[in-house]
Design a protein around this motif. Structure first.
Motif, short mmCIF file in Angstrom:
data_model
loop_
_atom_site.label_atom_id
_atom_site.label_comp_id
_atom_site.label_asym_id
_atom_site.label_seq_id
_atom_site.Cartn_x
_atom_site.Cartn_y
_atom_site.Cartn_z
N ARG A 172 0.83 -1.21 0.09
CA ARG A 172 -0.02 0.13 -0.01
C ARG A 172 0.96 1.42 -0.11
NH1 ARG A 172 -3.13 -2.61 4.24
NH2 ARG A 172 -4.59 -3.89 3.56
N GLY A 173 1.90 1.10 0.80
CA GLY A 173 3.03 2.37 0.99
C GLY A 173 3.64 2.58 -0.45
N TYR A 174 4.07 1.57 -1.05
CA TYR A 174 4.79 1.77 -2.20
C TYR A 174 4.09 2.27 -3.32
CZ TYR A 174 8.94 -0.27 -0.12
OH TYR A 174 10.21 -0.47 0.63
N MET A 175 2.82 1.78 -3.44
CA MET A 175 1.87 1.98 -4.57
C MET A 175 1.33 3.50 -4.38
SD MET A 175 1.91 -0.58 -6.63
CE MET A 175 3.72 -0.55 -6.25
N SER A 176 0.97 3.64 -2.97
CA SER A 176 0.48 5.09 -2.84
C SER A 176 1.43 6.27 -3.32
CB SER A 176 0.03 5.25 -1.34
OG SER A 176 -1.02 4.28 -1.17
N GLU A 177 2.81 5.90 -2.95
CA GLU A 177 3.88 6.88 -3.07
C GLU A 177 3.98 6.90 -4.74
OE1 GLU A 177 8.76 6.56 -3.07
OE2 GLU A 177 7.60 5.86 -1.29
N LEU A 178 3.91 6.06 -5.29
CA LEU A 178 4.17 6.06 -6.66
C LEU A 178 3.03 6.80 -7.57
CD1 LEU A 178 5.28 2.47 -7.72
CD2 LEU A 178 6.76 4.46 -8.26
N LEU A 179 1.89 6.56 -6.99
CA LEU A 179 0.72 7.49 -7.43
C LEU A 179 0.71 8.92 -7.20
CD1 LEU A 179 -1.92 7.15 -9.52
CD2 LEU A 179 -3.21 6.39 -7.30
N ALA A 180 1.21 9.08 -5.89
CA ALA A 180 1.10 10.19 -5.32
C ALA A 180 2.24 11.34 -6.33
CB ALA A 180 1.35 10.38 -3.73
N LYS A 181 3.15 10.88 -6.37
CA LYS A 181 4.15 11.41 -7.17
C LYS A 181 3.87 11.73 -8.60
CE LYS A 181 8.40 9.50 -4.73
NZ LYS A 181 9.41 8.79 -4.78
N ALA A 182 2.93 10.59 -9.19
CA ALA A 182 2.50 10.87 -10.61
C ALA A 182 1.40 12.15 -10.48
CB ALA A 182 1.95 9.50 -10.93
N LEU A 215 6.59 10.24 0.67
CA LEU A 215 7.64 9.01 0.62
C LEU A 215 6.99 7.85 1.67
CD1 LEU A 215 11.07 10.84 0.64
CD2 LEU A 215 9.74 9.87 -1.40
N TYR A 216 7.17 6.83 1.41
CA TYR A 216 6.60 5.69 2.18
C TYR A 216 7.73 5.44 3.08
CZ TYR A 216 5.53 1.16 4.20
OH TYR A 216 5.22 0.00 4.95
N LYS A 217 7.06 5.49 4.47
CA LYS A 217 7.94 4.99 5.82
C LYS A 217 7.45 4.16 6.53
CE LYS A 217 11.22 8.26 4.65
NZ LYS A 217 11.43 9.43 5.75
N ALA A 218 7.86 3.18 7.03
CA ALA A 218 7.51 2.04 7.86
C ALA A 218 6.71 2.75 9.02
CB ALA A 218 8.38 1.17 8.16
N SER A 219 5.68 1.97 9.66
CA SER A 219 5.09 2.38 10.91
C SER A 219 4.58 1.53 11.45
CB SER A 219 3.78 3.44 10.50
OG SER A 219 2.96 2.64 10.02
N ALA A 220 3.92 1.49 12.76
CA ALA A 220 3.25 0.47 13.53
C ALA A 220 2.21 -0.33 12.71
CB ALA A 220 2.68 1.00 14.82
N ARG A 221 1.88 0.13 11.47
CA ARG A 221 0.71 -0.47 10.74
C ARG A 221 1.26 -2.08 10.30
NH1 ARG A 221 -1.42 3.27 6.18
NH2 ARG A 221 -2.34 5.05 7.30
N ARG A 222 2.62 -2.21 10.06
CA ARG A 222 3.13 -3.49 9.74
C ARG A 222 3.62 -4.42 10.78
NH1 ARG A 222 8.27 -4.14 8.79
NH2 ARG A 222 7.77 -4.90 6.48
N GLY A 223 3.46 -3.87 12.12
CA GLY A 223 3.89 -4.53 13.38
C GLY A 223 5.24 -4.12 13.65
#
Length: 504
Positions: A172-182, A215-223
């Protein structure tokens, strides 16, 4: 993409994000699918209906027609009712076409659902029958971010268990980052106003967990690596997996990556019958049990100028039964081996509609280590090996012992596993499952496996229709064939079209 309109962008984004009834309808007893209980009218006094198969469809036909005074006889080849609605508990037994007899030795109170195990909340008729027949339901936890993805291969994330929440949130993070930049650079839709683009970017920041720079940064969402706690224990979060590593490790392969909550049939809330899905079959059997002839294997179905004639075998030999009408709920691969005088269109449909090959194994363990050690309460672990899926029970949480589904596989994997002996299947489930749960060897007690395409009175999991089949074979079965009407899962669009069978 630059020429994509605002309306088209929104539309395409939305896309990217995200049994007995047919026979009654054919008999002109219903104008449409009911949202509540059937309210059939008319009288069947003096009419004899022969029903082939004591599964849910067959027993439901007898239950409803019995209310109108029809005399119903159900012929069932097995020595139990329910058909594919079968929960394996202590004493359950079966003999496959290429295997010896087996009997389940689970402890009292432990079981697994060898057939259907989930009821979607929008299956109104099933829910209504559970209410009408007094079958209590409980929530089935189909989606659990604590379960694992396990991919055998050569990638850096291969051959290790990865929590579903890590893969889901990283993607979700990587795809959202790519689309946000576009979107920010005007590469998606030049017709979006600056205000529209800003709203889309804010949505993507929330959806993907992006920072102010998109930019996607890891958070507590992923544990957590270390969970937060009392005092100064703030907790720590691991770095996200690299996108290239996720891809190269096979975690995005079409036959592996599965986001169950996106599928309409598998969206929460889902339910299961308390104590096993066969409780639904048992409740119907209480209503129509006197009409069932067990151990009656049908060998011939013949339309007559008036009525229908059925030939079947039981312990006493060959028997003949005549009636005014017949409702046939037998799976098509079984019906294909029965003599009949049906028309060519119907005969072709019976012979050529494929059924999926599928199998399950139930494993009993001394303790529920998946809960105690790994905080997994329900849900499904996905693999790319022969196991395909591991199902964790959504009932009796924190009790001493438990039974999970050690594999649920389809097609070629199910075919290969089905050729193994019962002991070899058990060894496979323990060896492959032990890669994910090292507790397996110490905690395992016993197993029971089912290959549905190997069961004599099923010969498959469920019908799989192509688009062409829906326009030809499926339509041929929708109409009565003389005095014979067809019913069952193969008579509805609710059967799964996809050959992978994922999520059933």
């Amino acid at each position: 993409m630059k020429s994509l309109s605002r309306r088209d962008f929104i539309t395409k984004s939305a896309v990217l994000a995200g049994g007995a009834y047919p026979a009654m309808l054919a008999l002109n007893l219903l104008p449409a699918a009911p949202a509540h209980a059937f309210k059939l009218e008319g009288s069947g006094k003096g009419k004899h209906i022969i029903i082939l198969g004591a599964g849910l469809a067959g027993m439901t036909v007898a239950y409803e027609l019995g209310k109108l005074g029809y005399h119903c006889t159900i012929l069932e080849a097995r020595n139990r009712a329910g058909g594919r609605c079968w929960s394996i508990r202590k004493g359950a037994s079966e003999t496959e076409t290429t295997n010896s007899h087996q009997t389940a030795n689970f402890d009292n109170g432990l079981y697994f659902n060898a057939g259907p195990s989930r009821i979607p909340h929008h299956h109104e008729l099933t829910m209504q029958y559970c209410k009408e027949l007094g079958v209590p339901l409980e929530v089935y936890n189909n989606v659990n971010e604590s379960t694992y993805y396990y991919s055998e291969g050569n990638g850096s994330l291969s051959n290790q268990k990865v929590r579903a929440r890590e893969v889901h949130n990283d993607m979700r993070g990587y795809m959202s980052e790519l689309l946000a930049k576009a979107v920010d650079q005007g590469q998606v839709d030049t017709s979006l106003s600056s205000e529209d683009a800003a709203k889309v970017i804010e949505y993507l920041r929330a959806e993907g967990g992006l920072d102010i720079d998109k930019l996607y940064k890891a958070s507590a969402r992923r544990g957590y690596l270390e969970a937060p706690g009392a005092g100064n224990k703030v907790g720590s979060v691991a770095d996200p997996h690299k996108l290239a590593d996720i891809i190269q490790s096979g975690l995005l392969d079409p036959d592996f990556y599965n986001v169950a909550e996106y599928t309409y049939e598998l969206q929460m809330t889902m339910f299961q019958a308390v104590g096993g899905m066969d409780k639904i079959a048992q409740a119907l059997e209480k209503q129509v049990g006197k009409s069932i002839k067990f151990g009656a294997e049908v060998t011939e179905v013949q339309n007559q100028p008036e009525g229908v004639k059925i030939i079947y075998k039981d312990k006493k030999g060959t028997q003949e039964l005549t009636g005014d009408l017949c409702v046939c709920t037998l799976p098509l691969p079984v019906l294909s081996n029965i003599n009949h005088n049906f028309s060519s269109d119907v005969s072709r449909a019976i012979d050529f509609v494929p059924y999926i090959q599928t199998g399950k194994i139930g494993l009993q363990f001394k303790r529920r280590f998946w809960e105690e050690d790994e905080h997994i309460f329900g849900g499904i672990t996905h693999t790319n090996n022969e196991l395909t899926q591991i199902f964790y029970p959504s009932n009796d949480y924190l009790s001493k012992k438990g039974a999970l589904i050690g594999y649920y596989n389809f097609n070629e994997k199910a075919k290969a596993v089905g050729e193994l002996s019962y002991k070899e299947r058990e060894q496979l489930a323990l060896q492959k499952g032990g890669m994910i749960h090292p507790q397996y060897p110490k905690e395992f007690e016993n197993s029971f496996s089912v290959s549905w395409h190997k069961l004599p009175h099923s010969l498959g999991g469920w019908a799989v229709y192509s688009s062409d089949d829906r326009n030809t074979h499926y339509q041929a079965l929708q109409k009565p064939e003389g005095q014979v009407y067809f019913a069952g899962e193969h008579m509805t669009y609710l059967t799964f079209n996809r050959l992978d069978g994922r999520g059933l």
